[in-house]
Design a protein around this motif. Structure first.
Motif, PDB file in Angstrom:
ATOM      1  N   VAL A  68       0.593  -1.125  -0.061  1.00 40.96           N
ATOM      2  CA  VAL A  68      -0.003   0.050   0.069  1.00 40.96           C
ATOM      3  C   VAL A  68       0.639   1.293  -0.102  1.00 40.96           C
ATOM      4  O   VAL A  68       1.810   1.370   0.791  1.00 40.96           O
ATOM      5  CB  VAL A  68      -0.855  -0.047   1.165  1.00 40.96           C
ATOM      6  CG1 VAL A  68      -1.829   1.208   1.319  1.00 40.96           C
ATOM      7  CG2 VAL A  68      -1.841  -1.233   1.177  1.00 40.96           C
ATOM      8  N   ARG A  69       0.653   2.013  -0.926  1.00 39.07           N
ATOM      9  CA  ARG A  69       1.372   3.079  -1.078  1.00 39.07           C
ATOM     10  C   ARG A  69       0.967   4.479  -0.647  1.00 39.07           C
ATOM     11  O   ARG A  69       1.343   5.584  -0.069  1.00 39.07           O
ATOM     12  CB  ARG A  69       1.744   3.518  -2.682  1.00 39.07           C
ATOM     13  CG  ARG A  69       2.272   2.262  -3.142  1.00 39.07           C
ATOM     14  CD  ARG A  69       3.733   2.068  -2.820  1.00 39.07           C
ATOM     15  NE  ARG A  69       4.489   3.100  -2.719  1.00 39.07           N
ATOM     16  CZ  ARG A  69       5.610   3.209  -3.661  1.00 39.07           C
ATOM     17  NH1 ARG A  69       5.349   2.335  -4.901  1.00 39.07           N
ATOM     18  NH2 ARG A  69       6.257   4.284  -3.929  1.00 39.07           N
ATOM     19  N   LEU A  70      -0.494   4.613  -0.541  1.00 40.77           N
ATOM     20  CA  LEU A  70      -1.365   5.841  -0.213  1.00 40.77           C
ATOM     21  C   LEU A  70      -2.620   5.503   0.628  1.00 40.77           C
ATOM     22  O   LEU A  70      -3.439   4.483  -0.069  1.00 40.77           O
ATOM     23  CB  LEU A  70      -1.615   6.729  -1.190  1.00 40.77           C
ATOM     24  CG  LEU A  70      -2.328   7.940  -0.974  1.00 40.77           C
ATOM     25  CD1 LEU A  70      -1.405   8.916  -0.297  1.00 40.77           C
ATOM     26  CD2 LEU A  70      -2.586   8.868  -2.425  1.00 40.77           C
ATOM     27  N   VAL A  71      -3.083   5.731   1.597  1.00 34.92           N
ATOM     28  CA  VAL A  71      -4.307   5.751   2.137  1.00 34.92           C
ATOM     29  C   VAL A  71      -5.183   7.006   2.228  1.00 34.92           C
ATOM     30  O   VAL A  71      -4.558   8.027   2.723  1.00 34.92           O
ATOM     31  CB  VAL A  71      -4.128   5.318   3.628  1.00 34.92           C
ATOM     32  CG1 VAL A  71      -5.484   5.009   4.325  1.00 34.92           C
ATOM     33  CG2 VAL A  71      -3.456   3.848   3.707  1.00 34.92           C
ATOM     34  N   VAL A  83      -2.742   3.910  10.048  1.00 35.08           N
ATOM     35  CA  VAL A  83      -1.830   3.602   8.921  1.00 35.08           C
ATOM     36  C   VAL A  83      -0.517   3.794   9.328  1.00 35.08           C
ATOM     37  O   VAL A  83       0.463   3.275   8.798  1.00 35.08           O
ATOM     38  CB  VAL A  83      -2.184   4.970   8.099  1.00 35.08           C
ATOM     39  CG1 VAL A  83      -1.252   5.285   7.008  1.00 35.08           C
ATOM     40  CG2 VAL A  83      -3.610   4.837   7.497  1.00 35.08           C
ATOM     41  N   ASN A  84      -0.156   4.824  10.479  1.00 33.75           N
ATOM     42  CA  ASN A  84       1.284   4.977  10.775  1.00 33.75           C
ATOM     43  C   ASN A  84       2.065   3.666  11.325  1.00 33.75           C
ATOM     44  O   ASN A  84       3.060   3.407  11.422  1.00 33.75           O
ATOM     45  CB  ASN A  84       1.548   6.202  11.850  1.00 33.75           C
ATOM     46  CG  ASN A  84       1.130   7.446  11.096  1.00 33.75           C
ATOM     47  OD1 ASN A  84       1.233   7.724   9.914  1.00 33.75           O
ATOM     48  ND2 ASN A  84       0.768   8.246  11.990  1.00 33.75           N
ATOM     49  N   SER A  85       1.157   2.702  11.979  1.00 31.26           N
ATOM     50  CA  SER A  85       1.689   1.729  12.895  1.00 31.26           C
ATOM     51  C   SER A  85       1.533   0.350  12.101  1.00 31.26           C
ATOM     52  O   SER A  85       2.347  -0.498  12.113  1.00 31.26           O
ATOM     53  CB  SER A  85       0.888   1.562  14.201  1.00 31.26           C
ATOM     54  OG  SER A  85      -0.564   1.233  13.989  1.00 31.26           O
ATOM     55  N   MET A  86       0.595   0.249  11.260  1.00 29.44           N
ATOM     56  CA  MET A  86       0.445  -1.071  10.356  1.00 29.44           C
ATOM     57  C   MET A  86       0.722  -0.961   8.867  1.00 29.44           C
ATOM     58  O   MET A  86       0.954  -1.945   8.334  1.00 29.44           O
ATOM     59  CB  MET A  86      -1.053  -1.514  10.880  1.00 29.44           C
ATOM     60  CG  MET A  86      -1.463  -1.439  12.027  1.00 29.44           C
ATOM     61  SD  MET A  86      -3.080  -2.491  12.343  1.00 29.44           S
ATOM     62  CE  MET A  86      -2.596  -4.362  11.837  1.00 29.44           C
TER      63      MET A  86
END
Length: 241
Positions: A68-71, A83-86
């Motif tokens: 995954v490159r972008l959420v 997002v930051n942790s997983m």
């Protein structure tokens, strides 16, 4: 599931359960991979806190989600922390449409037209540095007009709302990756279909109808049409494999 743009969004549905029970939200996750769109996860959840989002994202990872490159999503502290942790290789893009609405909600009617035009000018910039400079200029003008709350909101969220302007992402993708519009359209269809039901007897029945509607929508050209030309990512896409 390989290099992708993930979009997260929740839909609040009424359920007839215990008065102490909050209405469940269905979490839809849309994945753009290999140029096409696909819904890869739907789950029922009472909250949008970090624990709920971690449980949901963990289920996707266990099913093979990677690269995954972008959420892209609305401002949700639990989602950003997840997002930051997983998803350490991904960056978070706050939906620019929702962000502009948040800022404009703090603007008086007298200045609404001016503020809307100024915010559009910020997101029309060709580079992130230029957008940040323009945003600071607009925030200063807001303060001079007595719009301190709007100026503070703009300064607080402009960083995560301009992730799409980073060099990591192709210029050709910017229009589509800066908002949640793609999944919002799907959610509107879900709301249209569930509105006729009124209140669901329980969360399971709500989830079943939502999943059935998603299957119906995605079985048509929604998922077959090319949405992004992923080849534009070039070498940056290969580094995630």
């Amino acid at each position: 599931m390989l290099p992708a743009v993930l979009r997260h969004e929740g839909v609040l549905l009424p359920v007839r359960e215990s008065k102490k029970t909050s209405p469940p939200r269905t979490r839809n996750t849309d994945l753009t991979k290999y140029s096409h769109r696909e819904v890869v996860g739907v789950a029922e959840g009472m909250k949008e806190d970090r624990a709920s989002w971690e449980q949901f994202v963990r289920s996707l990872i266990e099913r093979g989600l990677r690269g995954v490159r972008l959420v892209v999503g609305d401002r949700c502290a639990g989602l950003v922390a997840t997002v930051n942790s997983m998803l350490p290789d991904a960056r978070y893009q706050r939906c620019t449409v929702h962000f502009m609405r948040n800022v404009l909600s703090r603007v008086s009617r007298k200045h609404a037209a001016w503020a809307a035009g100024a915010l559009k000018a910020v997101f029309a910039m060709e580079s992130r540095d230029a957008a940040l400079r323009k945003a600071e200029d607009v925030a200063a003008q807001m303060e001079s007009r007595g719009l301190k709350a709007a100026a503070s909101c703009l300064r607080e969220g402009i960083g995560e709302s301009t992730t799409y302007l980073l060099d990591d992402y192709p210029v050709e993708h910017r229009r589509r990756i800066r908002t949640n519009n793609m999944i919002e359209r799907l959610n509107r269809e879900i709301r249209r279909r569930t509105r006729v039901v009124g209140s669901f007897p329980d969360g399971r029945s709500a989830l079943m109808l939502v999943c059935a509607r998603i299957r119906y929508v995605t079985a048509n050209d929604w998922s077959s049409r090319r949405y992004l030309n992923m080849s534009r990512l070039g070498d940056t896409m290969q580094t995630t494999d």
